[in-house]
Write an enzyme that holds these catalytic residues in place. Structure first.
Site, mmCIF file in Angstrom:
data_model
loop_
_atom_site.group_PDB
_atom_site.id
_atom_site.type_symbol
_atom_site.label_atom_id
_atom_site.label_comp_id
_atom_site.label_asym_id
_atom_site.label_seq_id
_atom_site.Cartn_x
_atom_site.Cartn_y
_atom_site.Cartn_z
ATOM 1 N N ARG A 166 44.306 -23.026 66.257
ATOM 2 C CA ARG A 166 45.111 -23.516 67.386
ATOM 3 C C ARG A 166 44.497 -23.063 68.708
ATOM 4 N NH1 ARG A 166 50.554 -21.142 65.307
ATOM 5 N NH2 ARG A 166 51.445 -21.805 67.278
ATOM 6 N N ARG B 202 57.342 -19.443 61.474
ATOM 7 C CA ARG B 202 56.640 -20.722 61.358
ATOM 8 C C ARG B 202 55.483 -20.621 60.377
ATOM 9 N NH1 ARG B 202 55.703 -22.615 67.505
ATOM 10 N NH2 ARG B 202 53.807 -23.420 66.517
ATOM 11 N N LYS C 85 55.677 -19.400 76.543
ATOM 12 C CA LYS C 85 56.313 -20.566 77.185
ATOM 13 C C LYS C 85 57.772 -20.704 76.726
ATOM 14 C CE LYS C 85 53.137 -23.412 75.566
ATOM 15 N NZ LYS C 85 52.301 -22.427 74.827
ATOM 16 N N ARG D 17 55.853 -13.271 65.544
ATOM 17 C CA ARG D 17 56.951 -14.093 66.078
ATOM 18 C C ARG D 17 57.955 -14.493 65.002
ATOM 19 N NH1 ARG D 17 55.477 -19.318 69.543
ATOM 20 N NH2 ARG D 17 54.093 -19.774 67.791
ATOM 21 N N ARG E 201 48.944 -31.722 76.496
ATOM 22 C CA ARG E 201 47.939 -30.835 75.917
ATOM 23 C C ARG E 201 46.544 -31.443 75.984
ATOM 24 N NH1 ARG E 201 51.765 -27.834 72.226
ATOM 25 N NH2 ARG E 201 50.602 -26.274 71.099
HETATM 26 P P1 ADP Z 1 54.791 -20.089 73.167
HETATM 27 O O1 ADP Z 1 56.101 -20.827 73.345
HETATM 28 O O2 ADP Z 1 53.943 -20.115 74.398
HETATM 29 O O3 ADP Z 1 54.047 -20.504 71.935
HETATM 30 P P2 ADP Z 1 56.550 -17.801 72.596
HETATM 31 O O4 ADP Z 1 57.458 -17.811 73.768
HETATM 32 O O5 ADP Z 1 57.084 -18.309 71.296
HETATM 33 O O6 ADP Z 1 55.152 -18.537 72.952
HETATM 34 O O7 ADP Z 1 56.016 -16.300 72.421
HETATM 35 C C1 ADP Z 1 55.145 -15.940 71.330
HETATM 36 C C2 ADP Z 1 55.530 -14.539 70.808
HETATM 37 O O8 ADP Z 1 55.194 -13.575 71.809
HETATM 38 C C3 ADP Z 1 57.029 -14.371 70.520
HETATM 39 O O9 ADP Z 1 57.171 -13.572 69.362
HETATM 40 C C4 ADP Z 1 57.566 -13.662 71.773
HETATM 41 O O10 ADP Z 1 58.683 -12.819 71.460
HETATM 42 C C5 ADP Z 1 56.363 -12.836 72.205
HETATM 43 N N1 ADP Z 1 56.250 -12.697 73.673
HETATM 44 C C6 ADP Z 1 56.524 -13.637 74.614
HETATM 45 N N2 ADP Z 1 56.269 -13.159 75.853
HETATM 46 C C7 ADP Z 1 55.813 -11.880 75.676
HETATM 47 C C8 ADP Z 1 55.388 -10.846 76.578
HETATM 48 N N3 ADP Z 1 55.352 -11.037 77.896
HETATM 49 N N4 ADP Z 1 55.000 -9.671 76.041
HETATM 50 C C9 ADP Z 1 55.006 -9.478 74.684
HETATM 51 N N5 ADP Z 1 55.408 -10.400 73.791
HETATM 52 C C10 ADP Z 1 55.803 -11.599 74.281
HETATM 53 P P1 AMP Z 2 53.748 -25.560 69.525
HETATM 54 O O1 AMP Z 2 55.149 -25.432 68.988
HETATM 55 O O2 AMP Z 2 53.720 -26.004 70.960
HETATM 56 O O3 AMP Z 2 52.916 -24.328 69.260
HETATM 57 O O4 AMP Z 2 53.085 -26.760 68.698
HETATM 58 C C1 AMP Z 2 52.915 -26.678 67.289
HETATM 59 C C2 AMP Z 2 51.948 -27.768 66.829
HETATM 60 O O5 AMP Z 2 52.495 -29.067 67.113
HETATM 61 C C3 AMP Z 2 50.581 -27.773 67.511
HETATM 62 O O6 AMP Z 2 49.673 -26.870 66.883
HETATM 63 C C4 AMP Z 2 50.157 -29.234 67.350
HETATM 64 O O7 AMP Z 2 49.715 -29.511 66.028
HETATM 65 C C5 AMP Z 2 51.476 -29.973 67.542
HETATM 66 N N1 AMP Z 2 51.744 -30.328 68.956
HETATM 67 C C6 AMP Z 2 52.774 -29.876 69.733
HETATM 68 N N2 AMP Z 2 52.727 -30.432 70.957
HETATM 69 C C7 AMP Z 2 51.623 -31.241 70.966
HETATM 70 C C8 AMP Z 2 51.018 -32.058 71.955
HETATM 71 N N3 AMP Z 2 51.526 -32.162 73.203
HETATM 72 N N4 AMP Z 2 49.891 -32.737 71.618
HETATM 73 C C9 AMP Z 2 49.377 -32.657 70.383
HETATM 74 N N5 AMP Z 2 49.885 -31.893 69.407
HETATM 75 C C10 AMP Z 2 51.009 -31.185 69.688
#
Ligand code: ADP
Ligand code: AMP
Length: 212
Positions: A169, A158, A15, A124, A90
């Site tokens: 998660r 992170r 995302k 990541r 969520r």
């Molecule tokens: P989200 O915001 O949904 O938690 P991220 O955008 O941070 O996910 O992506 C999670 C990890 O996966 C990052 O390290 C990113 O570089 C990698 N990633 C994202 N999209 C792809 C893809 N299509 N193929 C492989 N790796 C990806």
């Molecule tokens: P994310 O960066 O989206 O992966 O979120 C990291 C953490 O923040 C999650 O594992 C939850 O603990 C909290 N969090 C983020 N967004 C929400 C949401 N919309 N509702 C509840 N918890 C959230």
């Protein structure tokens, strides 16, 4: 307020990686509740103090806290043209609250298998200056240890991106978040994207959707 877009999917689906392209195409600012909560934890605010334990264990922060945060965010002047929500809503109560306060025109759901999610999240890292998202294998810096987008040389991982917390998660996602997909589908807002392709391929599918 103009209509907003929701980027939906499990943690690690891509995302945040895809958000920049949508922001550029639509002009809608990205609102990541995860980023807002991490900033609050770092600043040591009351919100951060409440959220910290939930985030460390991989559980969701309570709905009333998140809904309060979003209600404040949509009062900002840059929200008038609509927002790009990333990681929100969520839960069904969060989606119901959003329905009351801001119109949503599209929900883009990125689908990725759980095993790929673990691999993605455990590799990541992000630029400490601009937040650009990288991956050890799938999206390394073009020049080692220098951010492609801002030239920064400091990177962050992170605390909750460990395999154990990722599993928690993912459970929270399957139990509390995934039911939202059919909820949005029943409202005719859902667009599914296969996220098991390269970053560029997924980005192109999303661009096609937005330009339709
Ligand atoms: P989200 O915001 O949904 O938690 P991220 O955008 O941070 O996910 O992506 C999670 C990890 O996966 C990052 O390290 C990113 O570089 C990698 N990633 C994202 N999209 C792809 C893809 N299509 N193929 C492989 N790796 C990806
Ligand atoms: P994310 O960066 O989206 O992966 O979120 C990291 C953490 O923040 C999650 O594992 C939850 O603990 C909290 N969090 C983020 N967004 C929400 C949401 N919309 N509702 C509840 N918890 C959230």
């Amino acid at each position: 307020m103009d209509s907003s877009i929701v980027l939906f999917g499990p943690p690690g689906a891509g995302k945040g990686t895809q958000a920049g392209r949508i922001v550029q195409a639509t002009g809608k600012p990205q609102v990541s509740t995860g980023d807002m909560l991490r900033a609050a934890v770092e600043e040591g605010t009351e919100l951060g103090r409440i959220a910290k334990g939930y985030m460390e264990s991989g559980g969701l922060v309570p709905d009333e806290v998140i809904i309060g945060l979003i209600k404040e965010r949509i009062k900002q002047p840059d929200a008038s043209g609509g927002l790009l929500f990333d990681g929100f809503p969520r839960t069904i109560p969060q989606a119901e609250a959003l329905e009351e306060i801001a119109p949503v025109s599209m929900v883009i759901a990125i689908h990725v298998e759980d095993e790929s999610i673990v691999e993605r999240i455990c590799g990541r890292f992000t630029c400490a200056s601009c937040g650009e998202v990288y991956h050890d294998v799938f999206r390394p810096c073009k020049i080692d240890s220098i951010c492609d987008s801002c030239g920064g040389i400091e990177f962050k991982r992170r605390a909750d991106d460990s395999e154990q917390t990722v599993r928690a998660r993912l459970s929270a996602y399957h139990e509390q978040t995934s039911p939202l997909e059919s909820w949005y589908e029943s409202k005719g807002l859902l667009q599914r994207i296969d996220g098991n392709h390269s970053i560029d391929q997924v980005g192109n599918s999303i661009s096609n959707l937005i330009n339709e």
